[in-house]
Motif scaffolding. Structure first.
Motif, PDB file in Angstrom:
ATOM      1  N   ALA A 190       0.819  -1.209   0.000  1.00 39.80           N
ATOM      2  CA  ALA A 190       0.000   0.000   0.000  1.00 39.80           C
ATOM      3  C   ALA A 190       0.855   1.263   0.000  1.00 39.80           C
ATOM      4  CB  ALA A 190      -0.944   0.004   1.201  1.00 39.80           C
ATOM      5  N   ARG A 191       1.985   1.242   0.695  1.00 38.92           N
ATOM      6  CA  ARG A 191       2.805   2.465   0.779  1.00 38.92           C
ATOM      7  C   ARG A 191       3.317   2.872  -0.594  1.00 38.92           C
ATOM      8  NH1 ARG A 191       8.749   0.743   3.019  1.00 38.92           N
ATOM      9  NH2 ARG A 191       8.865  -1.303   2.021  1.00 38.92           N
ATOM     10  N   GLY A 192       3.603   1.874  -1.446  1.00 38.14           N
ATOM     11  CA  GLY A 192       4.052   2.185  -2.792  1.00 38.14           C
ATOM     12  C   GLY A 192       2.946   2.839  -3.609  1.00 38.14           C
ATOM     13  N   LEU A 193       1.728   2.298  -3.506  1.00 39.80           N
ATOM     14  CA  LEU A 193       0.607   2.888  -4.239  1.00 39.80           C
ATOM     15  C   LEU A 193       0.273   4.286  -3.722  1.00 39.80           C
ATOM     16  CD1 LEU A 193      -2.007   0.047  -4.868  1.00 39.80           C
ATOM     17  CD2 LEU A 193      -0.559   1.217  -6.521  1.00 39.80           C
ATOM     18  N   LEU A 194       0.381   4.479  -2.406  1.00 42.82           N
ATOM     19  CA  LEU A 194       0.129   5.806  -1.844  1.00 42.82           C
ATOM     20  C   LEU A 194       1.142   6.819  -2.376  1.00 42.82           C
ATOM     21  CD1 LEU A 194      -0.772   4.873   1.838  1.00 42.82           C
ATOM     22  CD2 LEU A 194      -2.235   6.143   0.250  1.00 42.82           C
ATOM     23  N   ARG A 195       2.386   6.402  -2.501  1.00 46.08           N
ATOM     24  CA  ARG A 195       3.416   7.300  -3.037  1.00 46.08           C
ATOM     25  C   ARG A 195       3.085   7.657  -4.484  1.00 46.08           C
ATOM     26  NH1 ARG A 195       7.170   6.224  -6.317  1.00 46.08           N
ATOM     27  NH2 ARG A 195       7.084   3.980  -5.940  1.00 46.08           N
ATOM     28  N   ILE A 196       2.715   6.645  -5.275  1.00 46.48           N
ATOM     29  CA  ILE A 196       2.380   6.905  -6.679  1.00 46.48           C
ATOM     30  C   ILE A 196       1.172   7.834  -6.768  1.00 46.48           C
ATOM     31  CG2 ILE A 196       1.538   5.813  -8.797  1.00 46.48           C
ATOM     32  CD1 ILE A 196       3.227   3.339  -7.985  1.00 46.48           C
ATOM     33  N   ARG A 197       0.176   7.611  -5.918  1.00 49.28           N
ATOM     34  CA  ARG A 197      -1.027   8.445  -5.942  1.00 49.28           C
ATOM     35  C   ARG A 197      -0.717   9.893  -5.582  1.00 49.28           C
ATOM     36  NH1 ARG A 197      -6.510   7.036  -2.604  1.00 49.28           N
ATOM     37  NH2 ARG A 197      -5.309   7.820  -0.829  1.00 49.28           N
ATOM     38  N   SER A 198       0.358  10.107  -4.841  1.00 47.80           N
ATOM     39  CA  SER A 198       0.675  11.460  -4.403  1.00 47.80           C
ATOM     40  C   SER A 198       1.139  12.362  -5.538  1.00 47.80           C
ATOM     41  CB  SER A 198       1.761  11.406  -3.318  1.00 47.80           C
ATOM     42  OG  SER A 198       3.020  11.023  -3.872  1.00 47.80           O
ATOM     43  N   TYR A 199       1.564  11.759  -6.668  1.00 45.97           N
ATOM     44  CA  TYR A 199       2.055  12.629  -7.744  1.00 45.97           C
ATOM     45  C   TYR A 199       1.382  12.410  -9.103  1.00 45.97           C
ATOM     46  CZ  TYR A 199       5.002   8.666  -9.269  1.00 45.97           C
ATOM     47  OH  TYR A 199       5.444   7.438  -9.701  1.00 45.97           O
ATOM     48  N   LEU A 247       7.043  -1.291  -3.538  1.00 37.81           N
ATOM     49  CA  LEU A 247       5.831  -1.908  -4.082  1.00 37.81           C
ATOM     50  C   LEU A 247       5.897  -3.437  -4.036  1.00 37.81           C
ATOM     51  CD1 LEU A 247       3.397  -0.256  -5.465  1.00 37.81           C
ATOM     52  CD2 LEU A 247       4.046  -1.537  -7.494  1.00 37.81           C
ATOM     53  N   LEU A 248       7.076  -3.996  -4.243  1.00 41.34           N
ATOM     54  CA  LEU A 248       7.287  -5.444  -4.171  1.00 41.34           C
ATOM     55  C   LEU A 248       8.221  -5.724  -3.004  1.00 41.34           C
ATOM     56  CD1 LEU A 248       7.060  -8.339  -5.326  1.00 41.34           C
ATOM     57  CD2 LEU A 248       9.010  -7.794  -6.808  1.00 41.34           C
ATOM     58  N   SER A 249       7.704  -6.391  -1.988  1.00 41.80           N
ATOM     59  CA  SER A 249       8.494  -6.648  -0.784  1.00 41.80           C
ATOM     60  C   SER A 249       9.341  -7.908  -0.941  1.00 41.80           C
ATOM     61  CB  SER A 249       7.582  -6.809   0.430  1.00 41.80           C
ATOM     62  OG  SER A 249       6.868  -8.046   0.347  1.00 41.80           O
ATOM     63  N   PRO A 250      10.433  -8.025  -0.178  1.00 44.33           N
ATOM     64  CA  PRO A 250      11.216  -9.269  -0.194  1.00 44.33           C
ATOM     65  C   PRO A 250      10.377 -10.484   0.201  1.00 44.33           C
ATOM     66  CG  PRO A 250      12.465  -7.510   0.866  1.00 44.33           C
ATOM     67  CD  PRO A 250      11.068  -6.993   0.665  1.00 44.33           C
ATOM     68  N   GLU A 251       9.433 -10.273   1.124  1.00 45.22           N
ATOM     69  CA  GLU A 251       8.588 -11.383   1.566  1.00 45.22           C
ATOM     70  C   GLU A 251       7.693 -11.881   0.436  1.00 45.22           C
ATOM     71  OE1 GLU A 251      10.142  -9.107   4.821  1.00 45.22           O
ATOM     72  OE2 GLU A 251       8.870  -8.446   3.144  1.00 45.22           O
ATOM     73  N   THR A 252       7.142 -10.954  -0.348  1.00 43.26           N
ATOM     74  CA  THR A 252       6.313 -11.368  -1.477  1.00 43.26           C
ATOM     75  C   THR A 252       7.151 -12.091  -2.516  1.00 43.26           C
ATOM     76  OG1 THR A 252       4.721  -9.576  -1.149  1.00 43.26           O
ATOM     77  CG2 THR A 252       4.832 -10.546  -3.351  1.00 43.26           C
ATOM     78  N   LEU A 253       8.364 -11.611  -2.745  1.00 41.37           N
ATOM     79  CA  LEU A 253       9.244 -12.278  -3.703  1.00 41.37           C
ATOM     80  C   LEU A 253       9.553 -13.704  -3.252  1.00 41.37           C
ATOM     81  CD1 LEU A 253      10.819 -11.966  -6.328  1.00 41.37           C
ATOM     82  CD2 LEU A 253      12.719 -11.011  -5.007  1.00 41.37           C
ATOM     83  N   ASP A 254       9.787 -13.897  -1.950  1.00 42.99           N
ATOM     84  CA  ASP A 254      10.011 -15.247  -1.419  1.00 42.99           C
ATOM     85  C   ASP A 254       8.783 -16.126  -1.649  1.00 42.99           C
ATOM     86  OD1 ASP A 254      12.554 -14.575  -0.550  1.00 42.99           O
ATOM     87  OD2 ASP A 254      11.914 -14.169   1.519  1.00 42.99           O
ATOM     88  N   ALA A 255       7.593 -15.567  -1.392  1.00 43.67           N
ATOM     89  CA  ALA A 255       6.354 -16.334  -1.566  1.00 43.67           C
ATOM     90  C   ALA A 255       6.135 -16.692  -3.034  1.00 43.67           C
ATOM     91  CB  ALA A 255       5.167 -15.545  -1.024  1.00 43.67           C
TER      92      ALA A 255
END
Length: 311
Positions: free
Chosen positions: A146-155, A249-257
């Motif tokens: 979500a933090r990545g999408l919030l950053r993108i939405r900010s600009y 936007l892509l976390s290390p944990e998601t990459l592991d999963a």
């Protein structure tokens, strides 16, 4: 379909979507080459320009030159803007991509999807699995932070147009320098030229600002939905998952999963870059070229061959 020849190593090709919008693609390399082609799909507000260096490297490869097609979604790059912002939807874009590839005569390819382009690739895997021989997912997975999408939405849709590309590069550097310490001045200018287009002597955003509206509608108070079923649709295809070292936007944990869910998945980390890696540094370009060559050399699964025969 119309065809404009350029002197920059590609042809600009325009096709028509089912609803009449004109869609643009860059076509690198000779059409008669029999090697497995590559299709490049950009991020949310990005366009075909982002893949120019990678496309030149692949289409002019010393040992395995191949056709590379980079697409502009509706509302981006040289494609028409949609009068209805609700059509800025991954499902609509999946349909557009299938129509563009049919017009371009691409029956199967390795897909390189950056951010939203990776989501479109997963959507294509569900709609037409025979299209996809392999996938490079650039800083995107089935779980989006979500933090990545919030950053993108900010600009998105909020940047004041700069007067020059040098000013545009400085603007982007101020916004993103902390996540991209490895970028050179040339990298920032390249990023700027994909963010703004020159029209009638003025720089304007290279995307429809209405792209902000679907983002504004997202509820960040609730957990964002995941797209694991779409990711599982790539089970038949080799995957190279690329992550920027500083990605939000892509976390290390998601990459592991993702690696656990797809045992054949290969990973590549781009140092000194965030979301999303530019795919123009030599190590990353060479890694992608090797992956595409390996996919080309691997036999297609029997189920996929059957899908292609029925397509």
């Amino acid at each position: 379909m119309t065809d404009d020849v350029t002197d920059q190593g590609y042809r600009s090709i325009f096709t028509t979507a089912q609803d009449g919008l004109r869609l643009h693609a860059r076509d690198y390399g000779e059409r008669h080459w029999t090697r497995l082609p590559v299709v490049c799909l950009a991020g949310l507000t990005r366009n075909a320009i982002d893949f120019h260096d990678l496309a030149l490297a692949l289409s002019n490869h010393r040992h395995r030159p191949r056709r590379v097609v980079a697409l502009d979604y509706r509302g981006r790059g040289q494609s028409d803007w949609d009068p209805d912002w609700k059509n800025y939807d991954v499902r609509v874009e999946v349909g557009d991509v299938m129509a563009q590839l049919a017009a371009l005569g691409v029956e199967q390819a390795v897909f390189i999807g950056t951010s939203r382009g990776g989501l479109v690739t997963m959507g294509l895997a569900a709609a037409r699995p025979a299209l996809i021989r392999g996938a490079v997912l650039n800083d995107i997975g089935p779980v989006i932070e979500a933090r990545g999408l919030l950053r993108i939405r900010s600009y998105v849709g909020k940047l004041a147009p700069p007067r020059t590309f040098l000013e545009a590069a400085d603007l982007l550097r101020r916004i993103s320098d902390a996540r991209f310490p490895a970028l050179s001045n040339d990298d920032w200018e390249t990023l700027a030229r994909g963010s703004f287009l020159e029209r009638e002597g003025r720089l304007e955003p290279s995307y429809d600002p209405a792209l902000m509206k679907p983002l504004a509608a997202l509820d960040f108070e609730a957990p964002l939905p995941t797209v694991w079923p779409l990711f599982h649709g790539l089970a038949h295809a080799p995957i190279l998952a690329i992550r920027g070292e500083h990605s939000d936007l892509l976390s290390p944990e998601t990459l592991d999963a993702m690696e656990q869910a797809h045992p054949g998945l290969e990973r590549w980390i781009v140092p000194g870059q965030g979301h999303a890696p530019l795919l123009r540094d030599a190590p990353t370009v060479n890694r992608i070229a090797s992956f595409v060559a390996a996919v080309e050399d691997s036999p297609r699964p029997a189920a996929e061959r059957g899908d292609l025969a029925r397509a």
